[in-house]
Every structure is written in structure tokens, then in C-alpha cells.
Design a protein around this motif. Sequence first.
Motif, short mmCIF file in Angstrom:
data_model
loop_
_atom_site.label_atom_id
_atom_site.label_comp_id
_atom_site.label_asym_id
_atom_site.label_seq_id
_atom_site.Cartn_x
_atom_site.Cartn_y
_atom_site.Cartn_z
N ALA A 54 9.10 -0.57 5.60
CA ALA A 54 7.75 -0.12 5.75
C ALA A 54 7.11 -1.19 6.89
O ALA A 54 7.50 -2.33 6.79
CB ALA A 54 7.00 -0.34 4.34
N PRO A 55 6.20 -0.67 7.51
CA PRO A 55 5.51 -1.50 8.77
C PRO A 55 4.62 -2.46 7.96
O PRO A 55 4.15 -2.29 6.82
CB PRO A 55 4.78 -0.62 9.54
CG PRO A 55 4.43 0.73 8.62
CD PRO A 55 5.70 0.82 7.50
N VAL A 56 4.40 -3.80 8.58
CA VAL A 56 3.58 -4.88 8.24
C VAL A 56 2.35 -4.96 9.40
O VAL A 56 2.50 -5.14 10.19
CB VAL A 56 4.10 -6.24 8.43
CG1 VAL A 56 3.49 -7.38 7.92
CG2 VAL A 56 5.66 -6.00 7.32
N LEU A 57 1.22 -4.77 8.57
CA LEU A 57 -0.09 -4.80 9.24
C LEU A 57 -0.82 -6.16 8.97
O LEU A 57 -0.93 -6.29 7.93
CB LEU A 57 -0.92 -3.80 8.81
CG LEU A 57 -0.30 -2.38 8.92
CD1 LEU A 57 -1.35 -1.24 8.35
CD2 LEU A 57 0.08 -2.01 10.21
N VAL A 77 0.59 6.56 4.24
CA VAL A 77 1.74 5.90 4.84
C VAL A 77 2.25 4.72 4.22
O VAL A 77 1.19 3.71 4.10
CB VAL A 77 1.56 5.67 6.15
CG1 VAL A 77 2.76 5.25 7.00
CG2 VAL A 77 1.29 7.30 7.30
N PRO A 78 3.54 4.48 3.56
CA PRO A 78 3.76 3.21 3.00
C PRO A 78 3.70 2.14 3.90
O PRO A 78 4.20 2.01 5.12
CB PRO A 78 4.99 3.57 2.55
CG PRO A 78 5.17 4.95 2.33
CD PRO A 78 4.47 5.41 3.29
N CYS A 79 3.20 0.98 3.43
CA CYS A 79 2.94 -0.22 4.58
C CYS A 79 2.91 -1.43 3.66
O CYS A 79 2.30 -1.36 2.34
CB CYS A 79 2.03 -0.10 5.65
SG CYS A 79 0.23 0.40 4.86
N TYR A 80 2.73 -2.57 4.37
CA TYR A 80 2.39 -3.72 3.66
C TYR A 80 1.30 -4.37 4.49
O TYR A 80 0.99 -4.36 5.63
CB TYR A 80 3.45 -4.91 3.89
CG TYR A 80 4.70 -4.54 2.88
CD1 TYR A 80 4.50 -4.93 1.61
CD2 TYR A 80 5.87 -4.07 3.34
CE1 TYR A 80 5.57 -4.75 0.66
CE2 TYR A 80 6.81 -3.51 2.48
CZ TYR A 80 6.68 -4.03 1.10
OH TYR A 80 7.83 -3.75 0.49
N VAL A 83 0.90 -1.30 0.10
CA VAL A 83 0.00 -0.09 0.04
C VAL A 83 0.88 1.24 -0.02
O VAL A 83 1.78 1.29 0.82
CB VAL A 83 -0.84 0.11 1.13
CG1 VAL A 83 -1.82 1.32 1.20
CG2 VAL A 83 -1.72 -1.33 1.21
N ASN A 84 0.71 2.12 -0.94
CA ASN A 84 1.49 3.41 -0.94
C ASN A 84 2.98 3.25 -1.19
O ASN A 84 3.80 3.98 -0.78
CB ASN A 84 1.09 4.33 0.28
CG ASN A 84 -0.45 4.72 0.37
OD1 ASN A 84 -0.87 4.87 -0.44
ND2 ASN A 84 -0.52 4.51 1.82
N ASN A 85 3.17 2.25 -2.24
CA ASN A 85 4.49 1.95 -2.51
C ASN A 85 5.54 1.73 -1.42
O ASN A 85 6.48 2.57 -1.41
CB ASN A 85 4.90 3.04 -3.62
CG ASN A 85 3.87 3.38 -4.55
OD1 ASN A 85 3.90 2.27 -5.42
ND2 ASN A 85 3.87 4.25 -5.13
N PRO A 86 5.34 0.76 -0.67
CA PRO A 86 6.41 0.79 0.45
C PRO A 86 7.74 0.04 0.24
O PRO A 86 7.80 -0.57 -1.19
CB PRO A 86 5.62 -0.28 1.37
CG PRO A 86 4.76 -1.20 0.30
CD PRO A 86 4.37 -0.44 -0.60
N GLY A 87 8.76 0.41 1.21
CA GLY A 87 9.99 -0.14 0.72
C GLY A 87 9.98 -1.35 1.62
O GLY A 87 9.40 -1.68 2.54
N ARG A 88 11.38 -1.73 2.00
CA ARG A 88 11.58 -3.00 2.50
C ARG A 88 11.52 -2.69 4.32
O ARG A 88 11.46 -3.58 4.98
CB ARG A 88 12.91 -3.74 2.35
CG ARG A 88 13.02 -4.55 1.16
CD ARG A 88 14.39 -4.95 0.75
NE ARG A 88 14.86 -5.81 1.89
CZ ARG A 88 14.47 -7.04 2.13
NH1 ARG A 88 13.81 -7.77 1.46
NH2 ARG A 88 14.84 -7.86 3.10
#
Length: 443
Positions: A332-335, A356-359, A325-330
Amino acid sequence: MAMKALEVYKLLPKTNCKECGFPTCLAFAMKLAAGGVEPERCPYLDEETKALLGGATRPPVRAVTVGVGARSFTVGEEIVMFRHEKTFYHRPGIMVCAADTSPVAEIRRTAEEVRDFVVHRVGQDLTLDGIALRCESGDPDRFAAAAMAVGECGDLPRLLIAADPAAHEAALRVCGQFLPLIHAATTENHAEMAALAKRYGCPLVVRAETQVKLADLAAQCTAAGAPAVLLDPAPRTMGDFVARASHLREHAVTRAAPDLGYPLYLDTVPLGTDAALAAGILRYAGVIAVPPLPHPSLLAALTLRQNIYTDPQKPIQVAPGIYPVNNPGRDAPVLLSVNFSLTYFTLLGYLEAAKVPCYLFVVDTAGLSVLTAVAGGKLDEEVVKKAIEATDLAGTVGHRTIVIPGFAAPLSGRIEEATGWTVRVGPRDAAEIGEFLETETEG
């Protein structure tokens, strides 16, 4: 009325030969009573018993398929009056009308718009089902040319509407291979229409204002070789349709009138469109012809159809997996979330708005919400551990921290122990996720 399993069992040979594919005759009887198999699976039944069982165990509303290929659709096979009793199985086909008096280019454009129309909602693609072509010119050749123009748009299902069998014959010569639905057989032309349906293998609509005439026409057309039939109760008003459709469904599901056990057809054009379309979806229409409608009307109708023809006992689900979501990088938080569609799309909306970038890490809870899944044991540390391994979450991100929903807080310690990941407890309300992530990011 439908036969019960023990009533079916009494008519079986009771040899437990297993040749039907079931371990016992009783198991076969239970499946047969539920409409899950055909009586022909038993090699030791005589024709009279097969006919008796077939009529008493098949769905009271027969199945009818319109069109060929990937866009074909099936209606019928319904077994209840009301959705809460069990479920409705085959959604009505919504077919957009075009007149053969319109320019060929306009007919082709309408067909292309119907073919390409799609709305994405809660993980499903909502589409229209075909083109209803009206013979308003009275000219068989012009009707055939219009049918050919629709055919240039692929295997989109077709509904041919004409009073003259000669117009149907002309159109079927150019599109009969697509097995269109043809409308309609009446007391005046049923012999010719049934012959055309038989020759081309097409489903046929029979039209009459009374149940007695509808049953008689359906019986005559099927006896003449029409492979499948729909019923048009010829309503004069929307109230007419609701009343007649309800009576027809009642006669069908109680098996009081087997010759009325067919899907229903509704033309909304003479009744007023939006309300009539909604009435057709809610009151048993199998095929609904509509004029070209504005996007909001189509969206409302497709949403209503999706809601009514979704099994209330099976929540709509999304596929488990990792959703960026929102082009996350490595980093980024994981939900962690569940695969209940309403939960997923609600949370996704708030996440996209937060920017906010996240997975979004979705695990399989059989479509249950977070609270229900935790309470029912569908969301626990083993489910999370297996999902992390199956999706290679560790290879997607460069950290070992996972945020779980607030309602899953009692699982936090067990998840940490089972997975080795650090667990942070997020908010209970999805509306607070943006503020939570911003706080976590700033921290």
C-alpha cells in the motif's frame, strides 16, 4: 496587582546560595513572579515576606480540586480575563444532576451514563466530570442512600446540593472519602457548613448575591477551616451570571479583592440549560451543574469547552507514527503528513472516504501545518529521515516510495537524497487525495 520579577528580587536575600534550586536569586525571582514556584523554596525568608510574596505571586484565582483518583479535576489557577491575553488553564467541570427523589436504580443508571460518556474529537477524549446530587426530599437518610448509589459507580466526582447541613452530614458519612464538593454555605448556615468541610476535607461552595457578602462568607469559611472554596454569585438570570462572573473575575485577576479569588460555581437548571451552559463555559465558571441533556447538547458543550480551553499558542497535535487506513497491505502507498491535528483528521476523513488502503506516515512538526512547517524549517529531509528510522517504516512496507503533500514539493529532491526513498508529490488539497490515489493505483 502581581509583582514583577525585579520587585520580587528586592525582597530576596540576594546571596545566590542556590538552595532554592535556582542558580541565582534573580532566576528564582523570575520564576516566582510567574507563579511557577512557592516562596517557601527560599529558606532565608521570614514569614511576613513569605506571606507577602505568596499573595502577590500565586495565581489570583486559587486552585480547587474536586474528587479523588483518576477522575478528579482541578479548577481555578486562572490569571487573565480573556483567553487571547495568555490562555485558560483548567476547564470547568460539567456535573450532571440527579435528584434523591428518583429511584435508586435510576440514580445509579445516571451515574453510570456519566461515568461512561466519552466523545473522541481531534485526538482527545471529551468526557463529563461528575454527578450533582440534589436533596429534593428533605430527608437526610434518603440523601445518604442516593449518595451511596452514586458511590457504587466508582470514584466519579460528586457535588452534593442541599440546604440543610444535616443532609450534608448524612451524605458525607457515606461518601466523604471521595472529597465531594458541597453546596452551599450561606449567611444562615456557614458555620455548620464550614465545620463539615473542615472535618471531611471537602471543597465548599459559598452562596450570596453581592460581592461584599461573597467575600465575607469566603473569608469566614476559610478562617473556620474550610480547605477550599468556590463562589456561587446566585444569579437570577443568565445575564445576571455573565455580569456578576465578569466582575468577580476582574476583581480576582487585578487582586483588588483577594477574598474573591476563587473559582465560580453555576447551576444551569433554574436558568435554562443550553445557553446557560455555554455562558458558564465562556464566562469563567469552574463547576457547572446541568440536568441530563441530549447527546447533541452535550457534544456542543464539550466541543465549546475544548475550543476555549485549548492553548491558542499550542496547536492540538497527534502522536507521530504510522497509521494504517482501510486495512493496507505491505504494498500500500505511504502518505507523508504532519502532526497538526486539523491536518491529520481532515486528511484521514478523505482517505477513509476514498476506501483506498494506505499508510498515513505522520512526522513531528511541533503541531504546525504542512505549509507553515516547511516555511519554518520544522519539516525537512532530516526530519523525514529520522522519522523513517524511528518508526521502522522500511519494515512496515515492501517498497521504498513515499508520497509527500503538494505544499512540500520543494523538499522532494532533498528527501530522496537523504533517505534513498523515491518521492511522489501529491495534491495540495486534501480533498483531491482520493482521486490521486486511485490514479496512482491504476497506474
